[in-house]
Design an enzyme around this catalytic site. Structure first.
Site, PDB file in Angstrom:
ATOM      1  N   HIS A  12       0.818  -1.216   0.000  1.00  0.00           N
ATOM      2  CA  HIS A  12       0.000   0.000   0.000  1.00  0.00           C
ATOM      3  C   HIS A  12       0.854   1.270   0.000  1.00  0.00           C
ATOM      4  O   HIS A  12       0.484   2.278  -0.604  1.00  0.00           O
ATOM      5  CB  HIS A  12      -0.940  -0.003   1.202  1.00  0.00           C
ATOM      6  CG  HIS A  12      -1.952  -1.105   1.170  1.00  0.00           C
ATOM      7  ND1 HIS A  12      -2.892  -1.210   0.164  1.00  0.00           N
ATOM      8  CD2 HIS A  12      -2.160  -2.161   1.995  1.00  0.00           C
ATOM      9  CE1 HIS A  12      -3.641  -2.284   0.383  1.00  0.00           C
ATOM     10  NE2 HIS A  12      -3.214  -2.873   1.488  1.00  0.00           N
ATOM     11  N   HIS A  27      15.214  44.518 -11.150  1.00  0.00           N
ATOM     12  CA  HIS A  27      15.440  43.080 -11.108  1.00  0.00           C
ATOM     13  C   HIS A  27      16.224  42.639 -12.330  1.00  0.00           C
ATOM     14  O   HIS A  27      15.678  42.530 -13.426  1.00  0.00           O
ATOM     15  CB  HIS A  27      14.107  42.334 -11.033  1.00  0.00           C
ATOM     16  CG  HIS A  27      14.250  40.906 -10.582  1.00  0.00           C
ATOM     17  ND1 HIS A  27      14.259  39.848 -11.450  1.00  0.00           N
ATOM     18  CD2 HIS A  27      14.437  40.375  -9.348  1.00  0.00           C
ATOM     19  CE1 HIS A  27      14.401  38.711 -10.763  1.00  0.00           C
ATOM     20  NE2 HIS A  27      14.515  39.011  -9.486  1.00  0.00           N
TER      21      HIS A  27
END
Length: 439
Positions: free
Chosen positions: A265, A344
């Site tokens: 599982h 930036h």
């Protein structure tokens, strides 16, 4: 469209009563029809307000010896056998109603649930099924020696090699998964346990309802069971049964070939998570790039009526459209005039990643406000997980921003998987958690 490509539900309700494997409680389970796009939900009839739990991978809680799902404090244990039967028998939408926290174990197989589904009958609905078509191999390997690989295939196939401690009872089984094959060759395969594992399970207060009537016990080279093995490779077939049930938590059908070695599982759940993640990427790339006609989207004026953000922090030019109640696509045109380009990377302007995350958050907020049918609240960030920046975004790019609700708790908390796409490539993505407060 072929009938097999339509979503299906049950033609009527039906059920069964029995004993739960781990709790030992008596439980009545009923399967009920559900509408299109409902999926599979478990309803706890024994609790106040009869809460429901979506059978999806986001709600997976534990995978020790069985698959447990839950929302909040509500749990449903050992869901894999009923999910396996519903998925393999072609049921896309249903309510699984129970008066306890675990389904009946029956004889340890999925055959009792197949019988309930056959008695109820199936009904084709006016909507197409969702499929995950495997494009690239997915590989999951665990520390305890479990291995699963998902490969491209036009059909849904599973090939499984199962081996116990010291490679006892090594078995192999392979099949295309169809309703008739599942009913005849897979559903009757019973759960099994090795004798040396029984006492530790009992010490953990599990398998209270276990007996040789609903499980096979392997002791040394001997098989202890009320009846002989139903198949020479029954253990491998039951592992295939569990794989089908655990992968039902992805909520879409699979076209691919699963090769599993000593599956369990835990590794099944990891594969399910990987499929959901890959499916989200593919879905983001396949969204039409044209503006929807009519009232499918929101223009900038409507966006500004919903979001409190304003220039220079409004990161959404418009909403292109919604898909059901859980998905939304927005867009932003990135221009050299954006104020952040002045500082930036001057000379090499690149959109800051944090502002891409902000764009995702704003689109997700609109989706969640639409879902709540209220624009009187503000969404606040709680966390951002699994954030990745894959490619730079430059002036002149058009950013398509996708948000999909993956978890909601009351009207205050929500989680969304978001991505930004430029020229059909994912440039950034992440899972964002929000809390909502009144303005």
């Amino acid at each position: 469209m072929a009938a097999t490509e339509l979503q299906h539900t049950l033609a009527k309700s039906d059920g069964l009563t029995g004993t739960a494997l781990h709790t030992g409680e008596k439980v009545t389970l009923r399967l009920l029809p559900a509408p299109v796009d409902h999926g599979i939900k478990f309803k706890r009839k024994d609790l106040a307000d009869e809460p429901t739990i979506d059978a999806n991978i986001a709600n997976l809680k534990t995978v020790e010896r069985a698959t447990t799902i839950g929302e909040g404090a509500v749990r449903v244990h050992t869901v894999e056998h009923v999910l396996s039967a519903l998925s393999a028998m072609g049921i896309d939408n249903a309510v699984v109603e129970m008066d306890a926290n675990e389904p009946p174990i029956g004889d340890g197989s999925a055959a009792p649930y197949v019988e309930v589904i056959k008695k109820a009958g199936t009904f084709a609905q006016e909507a197409s099924r969702r499929f995950f078509d495997v494009r690239d191999p997915i590989h999951i390997e665990s520390k305890n020696g479990s291995l699963v690989v998902l490969l491209p295939d036009p059909k849904f196939r599973i090939s499984c090699t199962q081996a116990g401690p010291d490679n006892r009872f090594t078995q192999f089984y392979s099949a295309e998964i169809t309703p008739s094959v599942f009913e005849r060759e897979i559903a009757p395969a019973r759960t099994f346990v090795y004798y040396e594992e029984v006492q530790p399970l009992m010490d953990k207060n599990l398998i209270k309802g276990g007996s040789l009537e609903n499980a096979i016990v392997v002791r040394g080279e001997a098989v202890l069971s009320k009846e002989p093995l139903r198949f020479a490779d029954e253990f491998a077939r039951h592992k295939v049964l569990d794989i089908i049930g655990d992968l039902a938590l992805i909520g879409t059908r699979i076209r691919g070939h699963i090769i599993a070695v000593r599956p369990g599982h835990g590794v099944n759940a990891e594969l399910a998570r990987a499929i959901v993640k890959e499916h989200a990427k593919i879905a983001a790339l396949s969204v039409p790039r044209s503006f929807p006609p009519g009232e499918g989207g929101l223009d900038i004026a409507q966006v500004m009526e919903i979001l409190p953000h304003r220039f220079p922090f409004l990161m959404v030019d418009r909403i292109l459209g919604f898909e059901g109640e859980t998905k939304c696509t927005g867009m932003k045109t990135v221009t050299i005039n954006e104020p952040y380009f002045a500082g930036h990377f001057p000379g090499h302007p690149v959109m800051p990643g944090v502002l891409q995350v902000e764009a995702m958050a704003q689109v997700a907020s609109i989706l969640l406000m639409k879902l709540a049918k209220s624009a009187s609240r503000i969404g606040y960030f709680m966390s951002a997980d699994e954030v990745k920046f894959r490619k730079p975004v430059f002036p002149g790019d058009t950013l398509f921003i996708h948000a999909e609700l993956i978890k909601a708790r009351s009207n205050r908390l929500a989680k969304a998987h978001c991505s930004c796409v430029v020229n059909d490539a994912v440039v950034s993505e992440g899972d964002l958690m929000f809390t909502f407060l009144d303005k």
